[in-house]
Enzyme design. Sequence first.
Site, short mmCIF file in Angstrom:
data_model
loop_
_atom_site.label_atom_id
_atom_site.label_comp_id
_atom_site.label_asym_id
_atom_site.label_seq_id
_atom_site.Cartn_x
_atom_site.Cartn_y
_atom_site.Cartn_z
N CYS A 8 -7.50 6.43 -8.30
CA CYS A 8 -6.57 6.44 -7.17
C CYS A 8 -7.31 6.70 -5.86
O CYS A 8 -7.89 7.76 -5.65
CB CYS A 8 -5.49 7.50 -7.40
SG CYS A 8 -4.37 7.66 -5.99
N HIS A 50 -1.23 14.07 -7.18
CA HIS A 50 -0.94 12.66 -7.44
C HIS A 50 0.49 12.50 -7.94
O HIS A 50 0.86 13.02 -8.98
CB HIS A 50 -1.90 12.07 -8.46
CG HIS A 50 -1.63 10.62 -8.72
ND1 HIS A 50 -2.21 9.62 -7.98
CD2 HIS A 50 -0.78 10.01 -9.60
CE1 HIS A 50 -1.74 8.45 -8.40
NE2 HIS A 50 -0.87 8.66 -9.38
N ASN A 91 7.23 3.02 0.94
CA ASN A 91 7.48 1.83 0.14
C ASN A 91 7.43 2.22 -1.35
O ASN A 91 6.57 3.00 -1.75
CB ASN A 91 6.43 0.77 0.45
CG ASN A 91 6.51 0.30 1.89
OD1 ASN A 91 7.59 0.18 2.46
ND2 ASN A 91 5.36 0.05 2.50
N HIS A 104 3.06 7.98 -0.43
CA HIS A 104 2.64 8.14 0.96
C HIS A 104 3.78 7.76 1.89
O HIS A 104 4.53 6.83 1.61
CB HIS A 104 1.39 7.30 1.28
CG HIS A 104 1.50 5.85 0.93
ND1 HIS A 104 1.38 5.38 -0.36
CD2 HIS A 104 1.75 4.76 1.70
CE1 HIS A 104 1.53 4.06 -0.37
NE2 HIS A 104 1.76 3.66 0.87
P1 AMP Z 1 1.73 0.54 1.13
O1 AMP Z 1 1.76 -0.94 1.31
O2 AMP Z 1 3.01 1.20 1.55
O3 AMP Z 1 1.32 0.94 -0.27
O4 AMP Z 1 0.67 1.09 2.15
C1 AMP Z 1 -0.68 1.28 1.86
C2 AMP Z 1 -1.36 1.50 3.17
O5 AMP Z 1 -2.62 2.08 2.92
C3 AMP Z 1 -1.63 0.21 3.97
O6 AMP Z 1 -0.99 0.33 5.26
C4 AMP Z 1 -3.15 0.16 4.09
O7 AMP Z 1 -3.60 -0.33 5.32
C5 AMP Z 1 -3.53 1.62 3.89
N1 AMP Z 1 -4.86 1.88 3.36
C6 AMP Z 1 -5.42 1.37 2.24
N2 AMP Z 1 -6.65 1.87 2.05
C7 AMP Z 1 -6.87 2.74 3.06
C8 AMP Z 1 -7.96 3.60 3.43
N3 AMP Z 1 -9.09 3.66 2.71
N4 AMP Z 1 -7.84 4.35 4.55
C9 AMP Z 1 -6.72 4.30 5.29
N5 AMP Z 1 -5.65 3.54 5.00
C10 AMP Z 1 -5.72 2.76 3.91
ZN ZN Z 2 -3.48 9.66 -6.42
#
Ligand code: AMP
Ligand code: ZN
Length: 117
Positions: A8, A50, A91, A104
Amino acid sequence: MTNEHSDCIFCKIAAGEIPSDKVYENEFVYAFNDIVPKTPTHVLLIPKKHIASLHAATDEDRELLAELLRAATKIAEITGVDQSGYRVLTNIGADGRQTVHHLHFHIHGGRKLGVDI
Ligand code: AMP
Ligand code: ZN
């Protein structure tokens, strides 16, 4: 981190194993700027524990869920969008377009938001 899920990415970010642009942290939660910001303010707020999604949270997570929502308002103050307004969203699952399967909250602000951000 005792319950870290090895695959993760957000567990690794919370544990400091993958770098992130930290905005806020306390014992229970961690917040960092989204790597692909969709709005001038775009912060991701996660529990250090988690949990796969909001839907995967249980009654045992009640206090943690409250902590997350309180942290969201603190982050709005830290990023300076508390007076202008902002949006907190999460989401869930495929139709919800969840791509990272660690709970998140997105905190969006910094401009007038549209229907689809
Ligand atoms: P979701 O589509 O709601 O699952 O959002 C996941 C979010 O995580 C997206 O907006 C990505 O741009 C962001 N994301 C993925 N990897 C990283 C990372 N390493 N650092 C910061 N944001 C990230
Ligand atoms: Zn996690």
